[in-house]
Design a protein around this motif. Structure first.
Motif, PDB file in Angstrom:
ATOM      1  N   ARG A   1       0.820  -1.215   0.000  1.00 18.80           N
ATOM      2  CA  ARG A   1       0.000   0.000   0.000  1.00 18.80           C
ATOM      3  C   ARG A   1       0.850   1.260   0.000  1.00 18.80           C
ATOM      4  O   ARG A   1       0.536   2.251  -0.670  1.00 18.80           O
ATOM      5  CB  ARG A   1      -0.915   0.026   1.238  1.00 18.80           C
ATOM      6  N   GLU A   2       1.921   1.243   0.757  1.00 19.94           N
ATOM      7  CA  GLU A   2       2.702   2.456   0.989  1.00 19.94           C
ATOM      8  C   GLU A   2       3.820   2.678  -0.022  1.00 19.94           C
ATOM      9  O   GLU A   2       4.256   3.813  -0.239  1.00 19.94           O
ATOM     10  CB  GLU A   2       3.317   2.415   2.399  1.00 19.94           C
TER      11      GLU A   2
ATOM     12  N   PRO B   1       4.158   2.800  -3.341  1.00 20.88           N
ATOM     13  CA  PRO B   1       4.038   3.781  -4.435  1.00 20.88           C
ATOM     14  C   PRO B   1       4.202   5.234  -3.991  1.00 20.88           C
ATOM     15  O   PRO B   1       4.478   6.098  -4.837  1.00 20.88           O
ATOM     16  CB  PRO B   1       2.621   3.523  -4.969  1.00 20.88           C
ATOM     17  N   LYS B   2       4.086   5.512  -2.698  1.00 19.65           N
ATOM     18  CA  LYS B   2       4.245   6.875  -2.191  1.00 19.65           C
ATOM     19  C   LYS B   2       5.696   7.194  -1.838  1.00 19.65           C
ATOM     20  O   LYS B   2       6.030   8.349  -1.540  1.00 19.65           O
ATOM     21  CB  LYS B   2       3.393   7.081  -0.933  1.00 19.65           C
ATOM     22  N   GLN B   3       6.555   6.172  -1.846  1.00 21.87           N
ATOM     23  CA  GLN B   3       7.917   6.339  -1.362  1.00 21.87           C
ATOM     24  C   GLN B   3       8.865   6.776  -2.482  1.00 21.87           C
ATOM     25  O   GLN B   3       8.635   6.520  -3.664  1.00 21.87           O
ATOM     26  CB  GLN B   3       8.426   5.032  -0.741  1.00 21.87           C
TER      27      GLN B   3
ATOM     28  N   THR C   1       9.884   5.105  -7.895  1.00 23.93           N
ATOM     29  CA  THR C   1      10.180   5.489  -9.279  1.00 23.93           C
ATOM     30  C   THR C   1      11.439   4.798  -9.779  1.00 23.93           C
ATOM     31  O   THR C   1      11.499   4.310 -10.920  1.00 23.93           O
ATOM     32  CB  THR C   1      10.339   7.010  -9.387  1.00 23.93           C
TER      33      THR C   1
END
Length: 315
Positions: A290-291, A293-295, A299
């Motif tokens: 869940r987390e 992709p925000k980190q 990329t």
């Protein structure tokens, strides 16, 4: 007309009729059907599997003569696959070998491993298995029917690639099994299926150990390629996921202290510690998915996966 001339003319007319009949027959009769290279490979592979199962049932699996025959079969299957797949070259990868080390799990069970041509770089940090798409599709359908197989294996490729079972049978080595953590949204070329995940090779509950390996599935041009490569990513602690893991760790540590004090260690308590570690790892992994992709690292992970896919497309 002289007699010898008449005889020659008669013979020529007979010969023309025969040539015409032979030519017409060649047109009317179907040409011999050439065996499809993939069909030829599958038939030879199934024959090798049947021979291995028979030897195992007879208690001769370890017989040197049987093992020598299996080695010869593997070499011939590699040759047939090379014909079916056509020329293959991957930058930095060594020559291929046949991916199956054995043709049977036991006397009743054929191997579950994906059969194909296996490639690896010098330090084995990057690996590929290449097989015809038809062979891959049949293999995945068979794995979906295995006892205990997760439903995800028969719910489409994106979900199948999210299972440890997929990679365990497709490409995993001897250092544990590959546990996917999070899907990586890679770009596919036209007409291509391309999937990638970031995960970790484990042989026990990993706790908060960060994933460090990228695995891919690419299908295109009649070939399926499954690959694994080590990922050089900087992944720091994710506070939300550390918070999910902590209660499990606290309970497991408390039980471990109690176990250490016991003169006769409790098997039930040890089992509970193992269960807490496993459940905590699963909870951490779900949080990571869940987390992630925000980190900041995400990329870079996607770019690394796309570079790996580029390599897997070959030269």
């Amino acid at each position: 007309m002289r007699a010898d001339t008449r005889t020659y003319a008669l013979r020529w007319r007979v010969m023309r009729r025969r040539l015409f009949a032979a030519g017409l027959l060649a047109v009317l009769l179907p040409l011999p059907v050439q065996a499809d290279p993939i069909d030829a490979y599958v038939a030879a592979r199934d024959q090798a599997i049947a021979a291995s199962l028979a030897a195992a049932k007879a208690g001769k699996a370890d017989d040197p003569a049987v093992q020598k025959q299996e080695e010869a079969s593997a070499a011939e299957l590699a040759r047939l696959l090379s014909v079916a797949l056509g020329p293959l070259a991957f930058e930095g990868m060594g020559p291929p070998r046949y991916s199956l080390g054995t043709f049977a799990e036991d006397a009743a069970t054929p191997t579950r491993r994906l059969d194909g041509l296996a490639f690896a770089n010098a330090d084995y940090s990057t690996r590929l298995v290449v097989t015809p798409e038809a062979v891959f599709t049949a293999w995945l359908a068979a794995r979906a029917k295995d006892d205990g197989a997760p439903r995800a294996l028969r719910s489409g490729l994106p979900t199948a690639v999210g299972t440890a079972e997929f990679f365990q049978n497709a490409i995993a080595g001897d250092g544990g099994y590959f546990q996917p953590y999070v899907a990586l949204p890679v770009a596919a070329s036209p007409g291509e299926t391309a999937l990638a995940v970031l995960g970790l090779q484990v042989d026990e509950p990993a706790g908060t150990t960060a994933p460090n390996e990228i695995s891919i599935l690419r299908i295109g041009n009649g070939r399926a390629v499954v690959g694994m490569t080590m990922a050089k990513l900087t992944i720091g602690p994710i506070p939300a996921c550390e918070a999910v893991w902590t209660p499990y760790k606290v309970k497991a540590d408390a039980l471990a202290r109690m176990l250490a004090k016991e003169k006769k260690p409790s098997a039930n308590r040890q089992d509970e510690i193992t269960r807490l570690a496993s459940d905590g790892t699963d909870a951490y992994r779900a949080c990571f998915a869940r987390e992630a992709p925000k980190q900041a690292f995400f990329t870079a992970a996607v770019k690394a996966a796309e570079a790996f896919l580029a390599l897997a497309r070959g030269n």
